[in-house]
Design a protein around this motif. Sequence first.
Motif, PDB file in Angstrom:
ATOM      1  N   HIS A  77       2.674  50.594 -40.082  1.00  0.00           N
ATOM      2  CA  HIS A  77       2.986  49.209 -40.456  1.00  0.00           C
ATOM      3  C   HIS A  77       4.482  48.943 -40.580  1.00  0.00           C
ATOM      4  O   HIS A  77       4.901  47.796 -40.709  1.00  0.00           O
ATOM      5  CB  HIS A  77       2.284  48.837 -41.768  1.00  0.00           C
ATOM      6  N   THR A  98       8.926  47.869 -36.267  1.00  0.00           N
ATOM      7  CA  THR A  98       9.400  46.541 -35.895  1.00  0.00           C
ATOM      8  C   THR A  98       8.845  46.180 -34.518  1.00  0.00           C
ATOM      9  O   THR A  98       8.257  47.029 -33.831  1.00  0.00           O
ATOM     10  CB  THR A  98      10.931  46.505 -35.844  1.00  0.00           C
ATOM     11  N   GLU A  99       9.043  44.935 -34.109  1.00  0.00           N
ATOM     12  CA  GLU A  99       8.540  44.528 -32.788  1.00  0.00           C
ATOM     13  C   GLU A  99       9.196  45.343 -31.678  1.00  0.00           C
ATOM     14  O   GLU A  99       8.533  45.731 -30.714  1.00  0.00           O
ATOM     15  CB  GLU A  99       8.785  43.036 -32.560  1.00  0.00           C
ATOM     16  N   GLN A 100      10.503  45.615 -31.816  1.00  0.00           N
ATOM     17  CA  GLN A 100      11.180  46.400 -30.778  1.00  0.00           C
ATOM     18  C   GLN A 100      10.648  47.830 -30.731  1.00  0.00           C
ATOM     19  O   GLN A 100      10.417  48.382 -29.643  1.00  0.00           O
ATOM     20  CB  GLN A 100      12.688  46.418 -31.019  1.00  0.00           C
ATOM     21  N   PHE A 119       7.691  48.839 -31.642  1.00  0.00           N
ATOM     22  CA  PHE A 119       6.345  48.765 -31.092  1.00  0.00           C
ATOM     23  C   PHE A 119       6.385  48.552 -29.577  1.00  0.00           C
ATOM     24  O   PHE A 119       5.610  49.159 -28.834  1.00  0.00           O
ATOM     25  CB  PHE A 119       5.558  47.634 -31.761  1.00  0.00           C
ATOM     26  N   ALA A 120       7.298  47.711 -29.117  1.00  0.00           N
ATOM     27  CA  ALA A 120       7.421  47.438 -27.677  1.00  0.00           C
ATOM     28  C   ALA A 120       7.778  48.707 -26.915  1.00  0.00           C
ATOM     29  O   ALA A 120       7.214  48.994 -25.847  1.00  0.00           O
ATOM     30  CB  ALA A 120       8.463  46.357 -27.442  1.00  0.00           C
ATOM     31  N   ARG A 165      -1.912  44.537 -33.262  1.00  0.00           N
ATOM     32  CA  ARG A 165      -0.518  44.127 -33.068  1.00  0.00           C
ATOM     33  C   ARG A 165      -0.400  43.077 -31.967  1.00  0.00           C
ATOM     34  O   ARG A 165       0.434  42.169 -32.057  1.00  0.00           O
ATOM     35  CB  ARG A 165       0.359  45.342 -32.725  1.00  0.00           C
ATOM     36  N   ILE A 166      -1.220  43.185 -30.933  1.00  0.00           N
ATOM     37  CA  ILE A 166      -1.169  42.216 -29.829  1.00  0.00           C
ATOM     38  C   ILE A 166      -1.853  40.914 -30.232  1.00  0.00           C
ATOM     39  O   ILE A 166      -1.407  39.817 -29.871  1.00  0.00           O
ATOM     40  CB  ILE A 166      -1.835  42.798 -28.566  1.00  0.00           C
ATOM     41  N   TYR A 180       2.054  38.262 -23.266  1.00  0.00           N
ATOM     42  CA  TYR A 180       2.807  38.773 -24.414  1.00  0.00           C
ATOM     43  C   TYR A 180       3.121  40.262 -24.231  1.00  0.00           C
ATOM     44  O   TYR A 180       4.253  40.701 -24.485  1.00  0.00           O
ATOM     45  CB  TYR A 180       2.005  38.552 -25.692  1.00  0.00           C
ATOM     46  N   LEU A 191       6.814  42.067 -23.965  1.00  0.00           N
ATOM     47  CA  LEU A 191       7.200  43.156 -24.860  1.00  0.00           C
ATOM     48  C   LEU A 191       7.732  44.366 -24.091  1.00  0.00           C
ATOM     49  O   LEU A 191       8.794  44.900 -24.405  1.00  0.00           O
ATOM     50  CB  LEU A 191       6.004  43.595 -25.712  1.00  0.00           C
TER      51      LEU A 191
END
Length: 265
Positions: free
Chosen positions: A13, A16-18, A20-21, A58-59, A85, A89
């Motif tokens: 959790h 961050t988005e980056q 995770f990407a 997450r998606i 999306y 990412l």
Amino acid sequence: MTLSAHLPKHPRHTMTEQMFAQYLAGLIDADGHFSKIPQCIICFHITDKSLAFFIKSRIGYGTVTEIKNKRACKYVCAHTKGVAYIGQLVQPYLNHPSKQNQLKTRVLTLCPEPQKATLVSSFQRNEREKYTQPFPAAPLCASHWFAGFVEGDGSFQMKASRDIRVMLQIDQKDRVLLDVIKQTFGGYVGFRKSTQTFYYSSTSFERAFALVKYFDRFMVIGRKRLDYVYWRKCVVLISQKRHLTQEGFEQIVAFKAKLKMLRER
């Protein structure tokens, strides 16, 4: 070189988005693809079903189903917004030429115009329209991409017979990404004639020490996290030269048995 016995924590959790990407791009480069429909499909071992559901959460789109007659499951995202999306990412971080080609030819048209323009510009800037070799957006040792890639196709291994060996091994149908990994971490890329596949092996204690430094910072977060825990314990013992003692050798044998048990679940 002595490694710390302390294992840093990396709860899912906190990504961050980056982060995770980058991680998601590694997973797709290893065991995923963009189909012609288009869909984003990623395969997992059945014991990694919770990781598949984490990706889905997450998606915000997709389904997770078990694959019949196999100890495996798959995450499938077919929703147009979800696929677009995912494309936005991972585009800066995908490394395999074929996956980049799938993204450009099958997914790019789904993206809203502002994002589409950004992606096209990025493709052109990175010269990815050539698709002849990977073009890392960041060094592998400074990105979550490699953790995701190992989560998909990697294996933490140790051997304890007359000699102690600790290795990270990765199997692929071609060698294009394995050569990039070898350039980053050192090691060896070989070919198995029986299965017509290529493999990367880290081969030495020095490589293992470097990999521990990487995975302590960019942790695998699926079922291979436990594999890494026992593999790392072995590498720490070696860094302390305790593998040369009878007690240390017996501990490594016990860690190897734990790894085997985890894989047979």
